[in-house]
Design a protein around this motif. Structure first.
Motif, PDB file in Angstrom:
ATOM      1  N   GLY A 122       2.049  -1.600   3.932  1.00 54.42           N
ATOM      2  CA  GLY A 122       1.595  -2.788   3.218  1.00 54.42           C
ATOM      3  C   GLY A 122       0.832  -2.469   1.947  1.00 54.42           C
ATOM      4  N   SER A 123       0.034  -1.390   1.956  1.00 48.41           N
ATOM      5  CA  SER A 123      -0.753  -1.062   0.764  1.00 48.41           C
ATOM      6  C   SER A 123       0.124  -0.619  -0.397  1.00 48.41           C
ATOM      7  CB  SER A 123      -1.778   0.026   1.090  1.00 48.41           C
ATOM      8  OG  SER A 123      -1.143   1.235   1.462  1.00 48.41           O
ATOM      9  N   ASN A 124       1.364  -0.231  -0.127  1.00 48.67           N
ATOM     10  CA  ASN A 124       2.299   0.106  -1.204  1.00 48.67           C
ATOM     11  C   ASN A 124       2.760  -1.122  -1.973  1.00 48.67           C
ATOM     12  OD1 ASN A 124       2.320   2.853  -0.965  1.00 48.67           O
ATOM     13  ND2 ASN A 124       4.239   2.992   0.154  1.00 48.67           N
ATOM     14  N   ASP A 125       2.625  -2.304  -1.359  1.00 54.60           N
ATOM     15  CA  ASP A 125       3.033  -3.551  -2.015  1.00 54.60           C
ATOM     16  C   ASP A 125       1.847  -4.071  -2.818  1.00 54.60           C
ATOM     17  OD1 ASP A 125       3.861  -6.097  -2.754  1.00 54.60           O
ATOM     18  OD2 ASP A 125       4.969  -6.432  -0.889  1.00 54.60           O
ATOM     19  N   LEU A 126       1.797  -3.720  -4.089  1.00 54.93           N
ATOM     20  CA  LEU A 126       0.646  -4.062  -4.930  1.00 54.93           C
ATOM     21  C   LEU A 126       0.516  -5.565  -5.145  1.00 54.93           C
ATOM     22  CD1 LEU A 126       0.851  -1.200  -7.576  1.00 54.93           C
ATOM     23  CD2 LEU A 126      -0.669  -1.371  -5.604  1.00 54.93           C
ATOM     24  N   LEU A 127       1.613  -6.297  -5.114  1.00 53.32           N
ATOM     25  CA  LEU A 127       1.550  -7.749  -5.268  1.00 53.32           C
ATOM     26  C   LEU A 127       0.740  -8.372  -4.145  1.00 53.32           C
ATOM     27  CD1 LEU A 127       2.473 -10.375  -6.681  1.00 53.32           C
ATOM     28  CD2 LEU A 127       4.498 -10.348  -5.209  1.00 53.32           C
ATOM     29  N   VAL A 128       1.032  -7.993  -2.919  1.00 51.93           N
ATOM     30  CA  VAL A 128       0.307  -8.519  -1.759  1.00 51.93           C
ATOM     31  C   VAL A 128      -1.150  -8.054  -1.774  1.00 51.93           C
ATOM     32  CG1 VAL A 128       0.148  -8.472   0.762  1.00 51.93           C
ATOM     33  CG2 VAL A 128       2.372  -8.765  -0.343  1.00 51.93           C
ATOM     34  N   MET A 129      -1.381  -6.775  -2.088  1.00 50.10           N
ATOM     35  CA  MET A 129      -2.749  -6.258  -2.139  1.00 50.10           C
ATOM     36  C   MET A 129      -3.586  -7.029  -3.159  1.00 50.10           C
ATOM     37  SD  MET A 129      -3.420  -3.807   0.036  1.00 50.10           S
ATOM     38  CE  MET A 129      -4.816  -2.932  -0.686  1.00 50.10           C
ATOM     39  N   ARG A 130      -3.015  -7.289  -4.319  1.00 51.20           N
ATOM     40  CA  ARG A 130      -3.772  -8.012  -5.358  1.00 51.20           C
ATOM     41  C   ARG A 130      -4.076  -9.447  -4.945  1.00 51.20           C
ATOM     42  NH1 ARG A 130      -0.042  -4.983  -9.573  1.00 51.20           N
ATOM     43  NH2 ARG A 130      -1.453  -3.280 -10.175  1.00 51.20           N
ATOM     44  N   LYS A 131      -3.152 -10.074  -4.251  1.00 47.44           N
ATOM     45  CA  LYS A 131      -3.403 -11.435  -3.757  1.00 47.44           C
ATOM     46  C   LYS A 131      -4.592 -11.452  -2.795  1.00 47.44           C
ATOM     47  CE  LYS A 131       1.178 -13.643  -4.047  1.00 47.44           C
ATOM     48  NZ  LYS A 131       2.264 -14.254  -3.244  1.00 47.44           N
ATOM     49  N   LEU A 132      -4.621 -10.507  -1.867  1.00 45.93           N
ATOM     50  CA  LEU A 132      -5.701 -10.461  -0.890  1.00 45.93           C
ATOM     51  C   LEU A 132      -7.037 -10.122  -1.551  1.00 45.93           C
ATOM     52  CD1 LEU A 132      -3.851  -8.659   2.036  1.00 45.93           C
ATOM     53  CD2 LEU A 132      -4.703 -11.004   2.071  1.00 45.93           C
ATOM     54  N   ILE A 133      -7.016  -9.176  -2.463  1.00 46.26           N
ATOM     55  CA  ILE A 133      -8.245  -8.787  -3.156  1.00 46.26           C
ATOM     56  C   ILE A 133      -8.780  -9.957  -3.977  1.00 46.26           C
ATOM     57  CG2 ILE A 133      -9.132  -7.332  -5.032  1.00 46.26           C
ATOM     58  CD1 ILE A 133      -7.313  -5.083  -3.886  1.00 46.26           C
TER      59      ILE A 133
END
Length: 438
Positions: A281-292
């Motif tokens: 999951g951490s490889n998906d920067l789009l999802v990580m940025r949404k959560l952050i």
């Protein structure tokens, strides 16, 4: 008469979830007086050294770059496919998508060759083998030694009843939806199953992979870790009753890569929350940025495990983080864990009695996410339709719901008090003794 000490080779597919679970299993064996030999790539030697394991490196020339990049390349190839709920994903998969979803056959061939070399260069050095996610590594099963498969994922796939594994469906959902998912899933992953069956055939073994079953029939027995309070007893029977539950073999914290909360964050108010989407999951920067971005609007403080691409992420003032953290120590520090639901982090979070919010990304993570909801020990937030208000509301509820926290603490205590580790070690000892008496 003193109890005999046996020499047990432990290994796994090279992915941190499998490696960490295998290390925990090795610690269980070592604590009962057995010699553990950890076989893995050279870069993991520290995991063995810090725990007193013997270490044998795999030949890097055999494995090469194709093996090291296999998981990350696979995630990148399928990134768009992953950004949907499980049923939608498999319904919309093209023939090319199905081919992309098949794990790289060459990776398993190289692992087989590297482990074959270890076995040939160390004749008579091992009394048994325990291996995680290595069902298609033929040299282990053709070694003449007792082989004990480990299953580090959610155990739903071991059961015949209830919703299909990897569906994220609830035991309370309409069984018609279960059946629809199972039928489409079988077709979607046919290419991957063909790869596995081809590998088995190459090793002179029967082609066993079919349908939604991702584990092979056991020669002796296998072990999985999951709390008795959450296991799928309502979905019995198992496909193979020789799978034995251990309530926990959670690894100890690494002494290296210590972590201290920065002073700038320790002075701030609010509860402390750990957020990690794991390797995939951490490889998906789009999802990580949404959560952050959503977490930046919270009144609480966050420790972020940024992953291998963390240098491309920018954290807010109420956060700190590193690409790689000493996760066990961090979990013990915090009040709440936001996790992808990978079984290692899931187990570690429960073991230390923390409520959780699961943001599932792939495979068994969906099942752990739904189990959290069904057992009322946390919340599920889907990354593909992330609603910031709902996400922030889940955080507040998880931190304030005392009954939920009490349920999690009870599960934690039961995991720590379980006698299943002792039973598992005795089973292994008896199996080795049986082999030696032949």
């Amino acid at each position: 008469m003193s109890k005999p000490s046996y020499r047990i080779l432990i290994t796994s597919l090279e992915a941190l979830g499998h490696i960490n679970a295998t290390i925990g299993f090795g610690e269980m064996l070592s604590s009962h007086g057995h010699e553990v030999i950890f076989v893995q790539r050279q870069k993991y030697k520290g995991l063995a050294d810090s725990r007193g394991f013997k270490f044998i490196p795999l030949d890097e020339e055999i494995l090469g770059a194709v093996f090291e990049n296999a998981v990350s390349d696979w995630v990148d190839t399928n990134m768009e496919t992953f950004r949907a709920d499980p049923l939608t994903r498999i319904k919309n998969m093209t023939e090319q998508d199905k081919k992309n979803m098949a794990l790289n056959e060459e990776s398993f061939v190289k692992l087989d060759l590297a482990l074959t070399k270890v076995l040939h260069e160390n004749p008579g050095a091992f009394d048994a083998i325990a291996a995680d996610a290595c069902d298609v590594v033929n040299c282990l099963f053709n070694s003449g030694l007792p082989v004990i498969p480990l299953m580090s994922g959610n155990p739903k796939l071991l059961y015949k009843g209830g919703p299909p594994a990897a569906s994220g469906l609830s035991i309370n959902d309409d069984p018609k939806i279960w059946d629809e998912f199972a039928e489409i899933y079988q077709e979607a992953f046919k290419e991957m199953q063909n790869v596995f069956n081809k590998l088995l055939k190459k090793g002179g073994r029967k082609e066993y992979y079919y349908g939604n079953t991702w584990v092979l029939p056991l020669r002796h027995f296998g072990f999985y870790q999951y709390p008795s309070d959450l296991d799928y007893s309502e979905c019995e029977p198992k496909h193979d009753e020789k799978w034995f539950r251990v309530d926990s073999y959670v690894r100890s914290a690494d002494d290296t890569n210590d972590f201290e909360l920065p002073e700038s964050l320790s002075k701030k108010s609010g509860k402390l929350i750990y957020l990690s989407l794991g390797t995939l999951g951490s490889n998906d920067l789009l999802v990580m940025r949404k959560l952050i971005n959503a977490a930046s609007k919270s009144s609480h403080r966050f420790i972020i495990s940024k992953g291998s691409r963390g240098d491309q992420l920018e954290l807010a003032d109420n956060m700190c983080g590193e690409n790689y953290l000493n996760q066990i120590k961090v979990i013990q520090m915090v009040d709440l864990v936001i996790t992808h639901g990978g079984n290692n982090t899931f187990m570690e979070t429960l073991y230390y009695g923390k409520p959780m919010i699961v943001v599932p990304y792939f495979f068994d993570q969906f099942d752990n996410a739904q189990r959290v909801v069904d057992k009322k020990i946390g919340f599920r937030v889907n990354p593909y339709d992330l609603d910031e208000d709902y996400f922030l509301d889940c955080i507040e509820k998880a931190l304030s719901d005392q009954e939920m926290q009490n349920r999690v603490k009870a599960i934690s205590q039961n995991m720590k008090n379980s006698k299943r580790q002792l039973q598992a070690v005795k089973m292994i000892e008896n199996l080795i003794e049986e082999f030696k008496s032949k």
